[in-house]
Design a protein around this motif. Structure first.
Motif, PDB file in Angstrom:
ATOM      1  N   ASP A 264       2.230  11.963  47.212  1.00  0.00           N
ATOM      2  CA  ASP A 264       2.408  10.786  48.064  1.00  0.00           C
ATOM      3  C   ASP A 264       1.489   9.695  47.527  1.00  0.00           C
ATOM      4  OD1 ASP A 264       3.053   9.156  50.223  1.00  0.00           O
ATOM      5  OD2 ASP A 264       1.312   9.864  51.358  1.00  0.00           O
ATOM      6  N   PHE A 265       2.101   8.568  47.111  1.00  0.00           N
ATOM      7  CA  PHE A 265       1.309   7.494  46.498  1.00  0.00           C
ATOM      8  C   PHE A 265       0.716   6.578  47.560  1.00  0.00           C
ATOM      9  CE2 PHE A 265       4.717   8.309  43.262  1.00  0.00           C
ATOM     10  CZ  PHE A 265       3.891   9.031  42.405  1.00  0.00           C
ATOM     11  N   LYS A 266      -0.383   5.912  47.168  1.00  0.00           N
ATOM     12  CA  LYS A 266      -0.945   4.873  48.030  1.00  0.00           C
ATOM     13  C   LYS A 266       0.015   3.690  48.057  1.00  0.00           C
ATOM     14  CE  LYS A 266      -5.912   5.667  47.611  1.00  0.00           C
ATOM     15  NZ  LYS A 266      -7.076   5.420  46.764  1.00  0.00           N
ATOM     16  N   ALA A 267      -0.274   2.744  48.930  1.00  0.00           N
ATOM     17  CA  ALA A 267       0.530   1.517  48.972  1.00  0.00           C
ATOM     18  C   ALA A 267       0.097   0.598  47.832  1.00  0.00           C
ATOM     19  CB  ALA A 267       0.324   0.828  50.320  1.00  0.00           C
ATOM     20  N   ALA A 268       0.902  -0.448  47.543  1.00  0.00           N
ATOM     21  CA  ALA A 268       0.508  -1.452  46.558  1.00  0.00           C
ATOM     22  C   ALA A 268      -0.679  -2.233  47.129  1.00  0.00           C
ATOM     23  CB  ALA A 268       1.665  -2.396  46.279  1.00  0.00           C
ATOM     24  N   PRO A 269      -1.602  -2.708  46.338  1.00  0.00           N
ATOM     25  CA  PRO A 269      -1.615  -2.647  44.874  1.00  0.00           C
ATOM     26  C   PRO A 269      -2.201  -1.359  44.312  1.00  0.00           C
ATOM     27  CG  PRO A 269      -3.478  -3.950  45.656  1.00  0.00           C
ATOM     28  CD  PRO A 269      -2.703  -3.539  46.876  1.00  0.00           C
ATOM     29  N   GLU A 270      -2.824  -0.529  45.187  1.00  0.00           N
ATOM     30  CA  GLU A 270      -3.567   0.636  44.674  1.00  0.00           C
ATOM     31  C   GLU A 270      -2.660   1.631  43.941  1.00  0.00           C
ATOM     32  OE1 GLU A 270      -4.102  -0.619  47.723  1.00  0.00           O
ATOM     33  OE2 GLU A 270      -6.177  -1.298  47.545  1.00  0.00           O
ATOM     34  N   LYS A 271      -1.380   1.693  44.334  1.00  0.00           N
ATOM     35  CA  LYS A 271      -0.527   2.720  43.705  1.00  0.00           C
ATOM     36  C   LYS A 271      -0.298   2.450  42.210  1.00  0.00           C
ATOM     37  CE  LYS A 271       4.092   0.837  44.661  1.00  0.00           C
ATOM     38  NZ  LYS A 271       5.373   1.001  45.302  1.00  0.00           N
ATOM     39  N   PHE A 272      -0.605   1.214  41.768  1.00  0.00           N
ATOM     40  CA  PHE A 272      -0.412   0.907  40.346  1.00  0.00           C
ATOM     41  C   PHE A 272      -1.687   1.114  39.524  1.00  0.00           C
ATOM     42  CE2 PHE A 272       2.617  -1.759  42.687  1.00  0.00           C
ATOM     43  CZ  PHE A 272       3.796  -1.272  42.145  1.00  0.00           C
ATOM     44  N   GLU A 273      -2.828   1.221  40.200  1.00  0.00           N
ATOM     45  CA  GLU A 273      -4.102   1.233  39.476  1.00  0.00           C
ATOM     46  C   GLU A 273      -4.609   2.656  39.287  1.00  0.00           C
ATOM     47  OE1 GLU A 273      -6.629  -1.690  41.393  1.00  0.00           O
ATOM     48  OE2 GLU A 273      -5.190  -3.283  40.974  1.00  0.00           O
ATOM     49  N   ALA A 274      -3.974   3.358  38.346  1.00  0.00           N
ATOM     50  CA  ALA A 274      -4.319   4.764  38.097  1.00  0.00           C
ATOM     51  C   ALA A 274      -5.541   4.874  37.197  1.00  0.00           C
ATOM     52  CB  ALA A 274      -3.130   5.466  37.442  1.00  0.00           C
ATOM     53  N   GLY A 275      -6.381   5.828  37.479  1.00  0.00           N
ATOM     54  CA  GLY A 275      -7.544   6.068  36.617  1.00  0.00           C
ATOM     55  C   GLY A 275      -8.633   5.034  36.818  1.00  0.00           C
ATOM     56  N   THR A 276      -9.648   5.102  35.953  1.00  0.00           N
ATOM     57  CA  THR A 276     -10.760   4.149  36.061  1.00  0.00           C
ATOM     58  C   THR A 276     -10.331   2.798  35.514  1.00  0.00           C
ATOM     59  OG1 THR A 276     -12.374   5.920  35.885  1.00  0.00           O
ATOM     60  CG2 THR A 276     -13.142   3.682  35.364  1.00  0.00           C
ATOM     61  N   MET A 277     -10.433   1.812  36.337  1.00  0.00           N
ATOM     62  CA  MET A 277      -9.977   0.469  35.962  1.00  0.00           C
ATOM     63  C   MET A 277     -11.066  -0.259  35.160  1.00  0.00           C
ATOM     64  SD  MET A 277      -6.909   0.154  37.011  1.00  0.00           S
ATOM     65  CE  MET A 277      -6.588  -1.605  37.045  1.00  0.00           C
ATOM     66  N   PRO A 278     -10.717  -1.366  34.505  1.00  0.00           N
ATOM     67  CA  PRO A 278     -11.725  -2.147  33.774  1.00  0.00           C
ATOM     68  C   PRO A 278     -12.595  -2.934  34.765  1.00  0.00           C
ATOM     69  CG  PRO A 278      -9.569  -3.178  33.588  1.00  0.00           C
ATOM     70  CD  PRO A 278      -9.363  -1.907  34.354  1.00  0.00           C
ATOM     71  N   ILE A 279     -13.534  -2.246  35.375  1.00  0.00           N
ATOM     72  CA  ILE A 279     -14.296  -2.817  36.501  1.00  0.00           C
ATOM     73  C   ILE A 279     -15.124  -4.022  36.054  1.00  0.00           C
ATOM     74  CG2 ILE A 279     -15.973  -2.277  38.334  1.00  0.00           C
ATOM     75  CD1 ILE A 279     -15.221   0.754  37.679  1.00  0.00           C
ATOM     76  N   ALA A 280     -15.876  -3.850  34.972  1.00  0.00           N
ATOM     77  CA  ALA A 280     -16.724  -4.955  34.493  1.00  0.00           C
ATOM     78  C   ALA A 280     -15.861  -6.164  34.140  1.00  0.00           C
ATOM     79  CB  ALA A 280     -17.511  -4.504  33.273  1.00  0.00           C
ATOM     80  N   GLN A 281     -14.712  -5.903  33.522  1.00  0.00           N
ATOM     81  CA  GLN A 281     -13.833  -7.002  33.098  1.00  0.00           C
ATOM     82  C   GLN A 281     -13.256  -7.741  34.297  1.00  0.00           C
ATOM     83  OE1 GLN A 281     -14.080  -3.980  31.841  1.00  0.00           O
ATOM     84  NE2 GLN A 281     -13.494  -3.882  29.706  1.00  0.00           N
ATOM     85  N   VAL A 282     -12.934  -6.991  35.355  1.00  0.00           N
ATOM     86  CA  VAL A 282     -12.434  -7.649  36.567  1.00  0.00           C
ATOM     87  C   VAL A 282     -13.524  -8.568  37.125  1.00  0.00           C
ATOM     88  CG1 VAL A 282     -11.802  -7.240  38.986  1.00  0.00           C
ATOM     89  CG2 VAL A 282     -10.708  -5.906  37.167  1.00  0.00           C
ATOM     90  N   ILE A 283     -14.750  -8.072  37.146  1.00  0.00           N
ATOM     91  CA  ILE A 283     -15.858  -8.878  37.672  1.00  0.00           C
ATOM     92  C   ILE A 283     -16.085 -10.103  36.763  1.00  0.00           C
ATOM     93  CG2 ILE A 283     -18.379  -8.824  38.054  1.00  0.00           C
ATOM     94  CD1 ILE A 283     -17.835  -5.860  39.077  1.00  0.00           C
ATOM     95  N   GLY A 284     -15.953  -9.892  35.452  1.00  0.00           N
ATOM     96  CA  GLY A 284     -16.054 -11.012  34.504  1.00  0.00           C
ATOM     97  C   GLY A 284     -14.943 -12.033  34.729  1.00  0.00           C
ATOM     98  N   LEU A 285     -13.745 -11.536  35.053  1.00  0.00           N
ATOM     99  CA  LEU A 285     -12.621 -12.446  35.342  1.00  0.00           C
ATOM    100  C   LEU A 285     -12.956 -13.312  36.559  1.00  0.00           C
ATOM    101  CD1 LEU A 285      -9.698 -13.505  35.087  1.00  0.00           C
ATOM    102  CD2 LEU A 285      -8.945 -11.476  36.353  1.00  0.00           C
TER     103      LEU A 285
END
Ligand code: PMP
Length: 408
Positions: A264-285
């Motif tokens: 059972d998948f999470k709802a969007a947007p979380e259902k698309f973000e599998a695994g460890t995301m580019p956290i530092a890059q998001v913060i840089g963005l």
């Protein structure tokens, strides 16, 4: 807060260096932009003080990292006038477009349906649709160009029919600089019941984009082209379509419950973000978007228009230079693509580099467009908010010097 554009260049440490004994004239912003000190500092600060994996830990560091990551989601949503649950983080425009094609396109397309794209697409918004067409039995149709490098809207209207399921096109051409009429094209596509996917890689960062007025169904852009880090991008989708869209990647963090046979998948947007995301890059963005807002849109737009107009004019005055794309005006964004007769673009770019001038030469990941233009490659000068008239003068002088060097 409007910042003085003349000093903005000083915010970008990389630009203060010399290349081949000359001041660096960086004119490859359509490939990637340079990063202001505030973005570099945000990355360093994150790794020095806040680094932890998000959404998992209950300890302070993990909560801090999660909070910052989710704040940027809200910031991106505000930046493009969307809601936070309509913003999915990806690796870049390419990933966003692939996920839309494979996770949504493949689901809605039936054999015999039409996908309309344009001849000016970057391969990122062309190859995924080709692949999905092959998978589903849909047909790929192309909007052609007018003589002045704009989309042929009359032909577009003719292509649209009840068979059209998807219309995918770029907001701004990375070769011609053409700014396409997203709102009008979207409205026409919606009239026949088609979904609209817009590649915003060359638009965001140059002028404001507003999802509520554009009304497209999906929009994609990259962090590294808007003064942010590489490795992060954005996929915007209208809430109802993200709900319908399938994830393309599966793994940790995107699930509510995994059993032996089903998940059972999470709802969007979380259902698309599998695994460890580019956290530092998001913060840089996030820091990059804050920087853009500090400079202010009208300052950025005025400066880029002035610099692009000067480049267009100075290059046009050089005998043997052919410029591609629309006349200088409201339909041209911040780049000028050209050829110098008798000189291969790679040779020209190599000689320009000896003068410290960095431009892109090649097919710009738009081979069908090159075929349409009847060339194998071109040279492209593309601008960012820190470029000045002096950069453009150096470019023109370097092209003139190359012309003498090659004796053409
Ligand atoms: N679309 C366009 C119009 C582009 O210019 C680019 C980058 N050159 C892309 C898509 C792909 O972007 P990325 O490489 O960041 O995924």
């Amino acid at each position: 807060m409007v910042k003085d554009i003349a000093t903005a260049r000083n915010d970008f440490p990389i630009l203060s260096q010399q290349i081949n004994g000359q001041p660096l004239t960086y004119l490859d912003n359509a490939a990637t932009t340079q990063k202001p000190r505030s973005v570099i500092d945000a990355l360093t600060h994150y790794y020095e003080f806040d680094n932890a994996n998000i959404h998992r830990g209950v300890y302070t560091l993990a909560e801090r990292a999660t909070e910052q990551y989710e704040q940027v989601r809200q910031q991106v949503a505000d930046f493009i006038h969307a809601d936070r649950d309509e913003i999915v983080f990806t690796r870049g425009t390419t990933t966003s477009l692939n996920w839309i094609a494979l996770g949504f396109g493949a689901q809605v397309l039936q054999p015999g349906d039409d996908i309309i794209i344009t001849v000016m697409e970057h391969h990122s918004n062309l190859v995924p649709w080709q692949q999905v067409a092959l998978q589903t039995g849909a047909n790929l149709r192309y909007v052609e160009l007018t003589a002045d490098g704009e989309l042929d809207l009359a032909q577009y209207r003719q292509l649209l029919s009840k068979k059209t399921k998807i219309v995918a096109f770029t907001h701004v051409s990375n070769v011609l600089g053409t700014i396409n009429p997203v709102q009008l094209m979207t409205q026409l596509a919606h009239e026949v019941g088609a979904y609209v996917v817009v590649d915003g890689a060359q638009a965001v960062g140059h002028f404001p984009v507003d999802m509520t007025s554009l009304d497209c169904d999906f929009y994609a852009f990259s962090g590294h082209k808007v003064y942010g880090p590489t490795g992060v991008g954005v996929l915007y989708g209208k809430r109802e379509w993200l709900k319908k869209m399938n994830p393309v990647e599966f793994g940790g963090e995107m699930i509510n419950l995994v059993q032996r046979e089903i998940t059972d998948f999470k709802a969007a947007p979380e259902k698309f973000e599998a695994g460890t995301m580019p956290i530092a890059q998001v913060i840089g963005l996030g820091a990059a978007l804050t920087y853009i807002q500090k400079i202010g849109w009208s300052t950025i737009e005025t400066q880029e228009r002035r610099v692009t107009a000067a480049a267009y004019q100075l290059l046009k005055e050089i005998p043997g230079v052919e410029i591609y794309g629309p006349e200088m005006g409201p339909h041209r964004s911040a780049l000028v693509t050209f050829n110098l007769k008798g000189v291969h673009p790679h040779d020209l770019a190599t000689v320009l580099d000896t003068q410290g001038v960095a431009v892109r030469a090649g097919h710009h990941c738009a081979q069908p467009l090159m075929q349409t233009l009847g060339v194998s490659a071109t040279t492209r000068a593309s601008f960012g908010l820190y470029n000045q008239l002096s950069d453009v003068k150096r470019l023109a002088a370097a092209v003139r010097a190359a012309k003498e060097f090659f004796q053409v």
